[in-house]
Motif scaffolding. Structure first.
Motif, PDB file in Angstrom:
ATOM      1  N   ALA A 199       0.844  -1.203   0.000  1.00 33.33           N
ATOM      2  CA  ALA A 199       0.000   0.000   0.000  1.00 33.33           C
ATOM      3  C   ALA A 199       0.876   1.249   0.000  1.00 33.33           C
ATOM      4  O   ALA A 199       1.676   1.452   0.919  1.00 33.33           O
ATOM      5  N   TYR A 200       0.722   2.084  -1.003  1.00 38.06           N
ATOM      6  CA  TYR A 200       1.515   3.313  -1.101  1.00 38.06           C
ATOM      7  C   TYR A 200       1.336   4.197   0.125  1.00 38.06           C
ATOM      8  O   TYR A 200       2.283   4.817   0.600  1.00 38.06           O
ATOM      9  N   ILE A 201       0.138   4.241   0.662  1.00 37.11           N
ATOM     10  CA  ILE A 201      -0.163   5.123   1.788  1.00 37.11           C
ATOM     11  C   ILE A 201       0.667   4.770   3.016  1.00 37.11           C
ATOM     12  O   ILE A 201       0.919   5.614   3.878  1.00 37.11           O
ATOM     13  N   CYS A 202       1.117   3.513   3.121  1.00 33.56           N
ATOM     14  CA  CYS A 202       1.896   3.112   4.291  1.00 33.56           C
ATOM     15  C   CYS A 202       3.314   3.660   4.261  1.00 33.56           C
ATOM     16  O   CYS A 202       4.070   3.464   5.214  1.00 33.56           O
ATOM     17  N   GLY A 203       3.681   4.366   3.197  1.00 31.60           N
ATOM     18  CA  GLY A 203       4.918   5.116   3.211  1.00 31.60           C
ATOM     19  C   GLY A 203       4.799   6.384   4.040  1.00 31.60           C
ATOM     20  O   GLY A 203       5.819   6.967   4.423  1.00 31.60           O
ATOM     21  N   GLU A 204       3.585   6.814   4.325  1.00 36.68           N
ATOM     22  CA  GLU A 204       3.355   7.934   5.256  1.00 36.68           C
ATOM     23  C   GLU A 204       3.573   7.401   6.667  1.00 36.68           C
ATOM     24  O   GLU A 204       3.037   6.364   7.045  1.00 36.68           O
ATOM     25  N   GLU A 205       4.362   8.118   7.464  1.00 37.25           N
ATOM     26  CA  GLU A 205       4.875   7.522   8.693  1.00 37.25           C
ATOM     27  C   GLU A 205       3.803   7.101   9.691  1.00 37.25           C
ATOM     28  O   GLU A 205       3.960   6.064  10.351  1.00 37.25           O
ATOM     29  N   THR A 206       2.728   7.842   9.814  1.00 33.04           N
ATOM     30  CA  THR A 206       1.727   7.430  10.797  1.00 33.04           C
ATOM     31  C   THR A 206       0.847   6.301  10.270  1.00 33.04           C
ATOM     32  O   THR A 206       0.384   5.460  11.046  1.00 33.04           O
ATOM     33  N   LEU A 213       0.158   9.476 -14.068  1.00 31.85           N
ATOM     34  CA  LEU A 213       0.460   9.828 -12.681  1.00 31.85           C
ATOM     35  C   LEU A 213      -0.827  10.066 -11.889  1.00 31.85           C
ATOM     36  O   LEU A 213      -0.961   9.617 -10.741  1.00 31.85           O
ATOM     37  N   SER A 214      -1.763  10.768 -12.469  1.00 29.78           N
ATOM     38  CA  SER A 214      -3.015  11.077 -11.767  1.00 29.78           C
ATOM     39  C   SER A 214      -3.796   9.807 -11.453  1.00 29.78           C
ATOM     40  O   SER A 214      -4.436   9.706 -10.401  1.00 29.78           O
ATOM     41  N   TYR A 215      -3.761   8.848 -12.363  1.00 31.00           N
ATOM     42  CA  TYR A 215      -4.455   7.584 -12.110  1.00 31.00           C
ATOM     43  C   TYR A 215      -3.832   6.850 -10.932  1.00 31.00           C
ATOM     44  O   TYR A 215      -4.538   6.251 -10.118  1.00 31.00           O
ATOM     45  N   PHE A 216      -2.509   6.922 -10.816  1.00 30.08           N
ATOM     46  CA  PHE A 216      -1.834   6.277  -9.688  1.00 30.08           C
ATOM     47  C   PHE A 216      -2.332   6.837  -8.356  1.00 30.08           C
ATOM     48  O   PHE A 216      -2.669   6.087  -7.432  1.00 30.08           O
ATOM     49  N   TYR A 217      -2.382   8.153  -8.237  1.00 28.70           N
ATOM     50  CA  TYR A 217      -2.801   8.749  -6.965  1.00 28.70           C
ATOM     51  C   TYR A 217      -4.284   8.522  -6.688  1.00 28.70           C
ATOM     52  O   TYR A 217      -4.702   8.367  -5.535  1.00 28.70           O
ATOM     53  N   TYR A 218      -5.079   8.485  -7.735  1.00 27.59           N
ATOM     54  CA  TYR A 218      -6.489   8.146  -7.577  1.00 27.59           C
ATOM     55  C   TYR A 218      -6.633   6.733  -7.003  1.00 27.59           C
ATOM     56  O   TYR A 218      -7.421   6.487  -6.090  1.00 27.59           O
ATOM     57  N   GLU A 219      -5.858   5.799  -7.520  1.00 28.15           N
ATOM     58  CA  GLU A 219      -5.928   4.412  -7.063  1.00 28.15           C
ATOM     59  C   GLU A 219      -5.357   4.233  -5.664  1.00 28.15           C
ATOM     60  O   GLU A 219      -5.818   3.385  -4.898  1.00 28.15           O
ATOM     61  N   GLU A 220      -4.345   5.022  -5.294  1.00 20.99           N
ATOM     62  CA  GLU A 220      -3.656   4.807  -4.028  1.00 20.99           C
ATOM     63  C   GLU A 220      -4.203   5.646  -2.878  1.00 20.99           C
ATOM     64  O   GLU A 220      -3.777   5.461  -1.732  1.00 20.99           O
ATOM     65  N   SER A 221      -5.128   6.553  -3.130  1.00 21.64           N
ATOM     66  CA  SER A 221      -5.739   7.304  -2.027  1.00 21.64           C
ATOM     67  C   SER A 221      -6.422   6.337  -1.064  1.00 21.64           C
ATOM     68  O   SER A 221      -7.144   5.436  -1.485  1.00 21.64           O
ATOM     69  N   CYS A 222      -6.181   6.501   0.222  1.00 28.47           N
ATOM     70  CA  CYS A 222      -6.776   5.580   1.202  1.00 28.47           C
ATOM     71  C   CYS A 222      -8.249   5.874   1.434  1.00 28.47           C
ATOM     72  O   CYS A 222      -8.957   5.072   2.057  1.00 28.47           O
TER      73      CYS A 222
END
Length: 434
Positions: A178-185, A343-352
């Motif tokens: 999950a890309y979002i898990c690169g965010e520290e919290t 790029l925009s599709y990536f962030y759309y897909e990875e938003s938690c």
């Protein structure tokens, strides 16, 4: 990814990856290169933890994961007099598109990370640490498990390390991609067995982190740089780079270059030199644009990049971010609309999906760029893209919303004529390359 690698040589023990390959990553190889001498140095001399933190501050080592926050300053936030458990955590959840440096450190030099984390734990009074590894690089996780086992067996981890009375337990933990898990919290939430979603801040991890205890989180490359600093001194490391930008940095160069790979250079190295090391633009074509710090960093046109040096302050002055150090090179055959659409599709897909501006806004951005790319764009779309981006930025719990918006704003700003051509003529300005 087993990317080709080339490096500027600063000496046998002044680099993270140079001269390494798939066969010399084990403990015995690392010790031959001077490994664990830094840890032994501070433990045998009983160097005060505050002195270790001061040396890291002097080095001007900045976080190599994206934010570029001063590492020594971050370590100083850890409450030294706290009576309970404290944790040190490594963010090895490398998911930023274009970034592949941390997995090479873990694959080819894992003991540099282990030693760096042990030194950090000593400096901050932590008895336990976790290395959170991206779940889609399972072979790297398994290698790290072997390296940690070697360190335990040799007495570099565990109880009473090197007879010093210092205890440090280190555990590897794999995520699930999950890309979002690169965010520290979000990473901390995942470590605790919960859904990986960012936390509200404050409180910050330094006071309320893993399991509600004080926690310091740094990137893989950041920790791996620490043994250098302890062995040679903060001033030595600082002088490898520039003021406020100490040391070397690994840049993951990908895209339209002859030799994509990881390149470790001094901070402040001109981009033109880095491009030359990567063999120049592929096929002798002209450089069109560069994303200098991973997919979330604003894109810069060729003219700006060729006059820019590769350090945090120079890139910021140019209008982008050094970020993770992922340098994505685009030549004259690249359509900027199509590139942004991907790029925009990536962030759309990875938003938690936790924050409404990000959950809804990333979808709006992608759908607008997608219709422009497919010849269905409207004249008002360009201003609407900027408006939606502005309404996402700064209105989410974590920075993923900003990461989705900044590329949109920068692509439209620097290459508006291409977007306008798509809208006016229902096709791309770039001729298909054969």
């Amino acid at each position: 990814m087993n990317a080709p690698r080339e490096f500027l040589d600063f000496g046998p023990d002044a680099v993270l990856l140079a001269g390494l390959n798939g066969d010399n990553w084990r403990l015995a190889d690392y010790v031959k290169r001077g490994g664990y001498e830094a840890l032994a140095k501070i433990l045998s001399a009983k160097v005060p933890p505050a002195a270790v933190v001061a040396e890291v501050k002097k080095s001007a080592l900045r976080g190599r994961g994206g934010a570029g926050f001063p590492t020594g300053l971050k370590w100083s936030f850890m409450p030294q007099q706290y009576a309970g458990d404290k944790y040190v955590v490594c963010n090895s959840d490398e998911g930023e598109p274009g970034t592949f440096k941390d997995r090479d450190i873990l694959r080819y030099n894992p003991h540099s990370l282990i030693e760096g984390m042990a030194i950090a734990a000593y400096a901050m009074g932590c008895a336990r640490g976790y290395n959170y590894i991206h779940g889609e690089i399972w072979d790297v996780y398994e290698r790290c498990e072997e390296a940690v086992a070697e360190a335990y067996a040799a007495g570099f981890l565990g109880k009473d390390i090197l007879g010093s009375g210092f205890d440090f337990q280190l555990h590897n933990h794999h995520g699930f991609g999950a890309y979002i898990c690169g965010e520290e919290t979000a990473l901390l939430e995942s470590l605790e067995g919960k859904k990986g979603q960012p936390r509200f801040k404050p409180p910050f991890p330094a006071s309320y982190g893993l399991y509600g205890r004080p926690t310091t989180i740094n990137n893989t490359e950041t920790f791996a740089s620490v043994p250098w600093i302890v062995r040679h001194g903060g001033e030595w490391f600082l002088n490898l780079g520039r003021p406020n930008n100490g040391g070397t940095k690994i840049f993951s160069v990908s895209g339209d270059v002859e030799r994509p790979g990881n390149y470790e250079v001094r901070l402040g190295t001109p981009f033109a030199r880095l491009l030359e090391m990567a063999g120049g633009v592929r096929g002798g074509r002209r450089l069109k644009a560069v994303i200098p710090g991973g997919s979330s960093a604003p894109v810069l046109p060729a003219a700006i990049m060729m006059a820019t040096d590769m350090d945090y302050d120079s890139i910021a002055k140019a209008g982008s971010m050094l970020g993770s150090g992922a340098v994505i090179v685009m030549d004259e055959t690249r359509c900027m609309v199509k590139s942004l659409c991907r790029l925009s599709y990536f962030y759309y897909e990875e938003s938690c999906g936790q924050c409404t501006p990000c959950r809804e806004g990333t979808g709006w951005l992608w759908r607008m760029v997608d219709r422009i790319e497919n010849g269905e764009g409207r004249q008002e779309d360009l201003d609407l893209l900027n408006s939606v981006s502005d309404n996402i930025m700064g209105r989410t719990i974590c920075a993923l919303g900003d990461a989705a918006a900044m590329p949109v704003k920068s692509f439209v700003k620097h290459f508006r004529d291409e977007f306008q051509h798509h809208i006016d003529h229902k096709r791309c300005v770039v001729a298909p390359y054969l």
